[in-house]
Design a protein around this motif. Structure first.
Motif: not given
Length: 301
Positions: A186-187, A193-197, A246-248, A260-269
């Motif tokens: 599930x992780x 899904x986070x990458x797709x978002x 895979x998770x890394x 690449x989109x100029x956004x902040x750090x990702x919030x990923x588990x």
């Protein structure tokens, strides 16, 4: 105006809509010819009759079906145009279905349907408005290029579009290429899904969706025509290695997409790093509870 490639009518119950079929797309690929490198003379393919061993003109060439090695059945264009089929001169609508019920793998090239004169304007608009309000697409059959075709009609802006469709027996069984059975946590799914978002967008209007390959070819051709050096080729990114964690890899991909989109750090588990295996000492092992893991037919629409 695009060239008319087929003329006929849409058959919608007892309603007839005379139409012209025109290609809805253009091919902007850079095309090459073959040349003799010694003198740059054009190399052409010539049509030669195997019986008379001579080149023949296009006016001498017709269609034929090889019944056997010793028998060929000639078929004329007039015979193809006069096939005893209702679809030979008409796009015959047989049903209306939700677009999502049509597997995209069956949908092919698109063609604009233009009304043939003022007499076709009203029934054309009637079908277009009805299709638009129904939220469905029309499934139709028509004969073209020596065979009967299956297609769907939909509305694009104010125009009817006909998409070719493959028959059910033309789709290969996907089980032939199905991947082996594996377990995905599930992780890991949440990470995907986070990458797709981070890669989600509302349309395909960005510069990254232009044909950079064709642009690069055009730059090379222009440079050689002007006798100057072609533009420098950018260094390619390093070849991705085999994914061991895979998770890394998902986490790193999310960070890269956000940067690449100029956004902040990702919030990923974050998944804990896998522990390195060490050689076991030779001693009686303690008993632990092991967790179990769940391991061409008839052509109808």
């Amino acid at each position: 105006m695009p060239q008319t490639i087929w003329s006929g009518a849409i058959s919608f119950g007892l309603v007839t809509v005379p139409i012209h079929v025109q290609s809805a797309t253009e091919d902007h690929s850079v095309r090459f010819h073959q040349y003799h490198l010694a003198d740059m003379g054009r190399v052409r393919v010539r049509k030669v009759c195997e019986v008379e061993n001579r080149e023949v003109q296009q006016s001498e060439i017709g269609k034929g079906y090889e019944w056997s090695k010793d028998q060929v059945i000639p078929i004329s264009d007039a015979e193809l145009d006069n096939l005893p089929l209702p679809t030979a001169k008409a796009v015959e609508i047989g049903a209306f279905v939700p677009l999502e019920s049509v597997d995209p793998i069956r949908i092919g090239e698109g063609y604009y349907l233009a009304p043939d004169g003022q007499v076709a304007a009203k029934p054309y608009k009637l079908l277009r408005e009805a299709l638009g309000r129904s939220s469905r697409v029309a499934v139709a059959k028509w004969a073209w290029h020596g065979r009967e075709r299956l297609g769907i009609l939909r509305v694009r802006d104010d125009v009817l579009v006909l998409h070719l469709m493959r028959w059910p027996d033309e789709i290969r069984d996907s089980a032939e290429v199905a991947p082996p059975a594996v377990q995905v946590s599930d992780d890991e799914i949440d990470g995907a899904l986070a990458l797709m978002e981070t890669m989600a967008r509302d349309d395909l209007s960005g510069d990254e969706f232009r044909d950079t390959y064709t642009e690069a070819l055009e730059q090379i051709i222009e440079a050689k025509r002007e006798h100057r050096e072609p533009p420098a080729v950018p260094e390619p990114e390093a070849e991705p290695g085999q994914v061991l964690d895979l998770m890394a890899a998902l986490n790193a991909s999310v960070e890269k997409a956000k940067a690449a989109r100029g956004e902040g750090e990702a919030d990923v588990h974050e998944m804990p790093a896998p522990k390195k295996k060490t050689a076991a000492k030779k001693q009686p092992a303690k008993k632990t509870a092991a967790k179990k893991q769940s391991a061409r037919k008839s052509r109808s629409a």
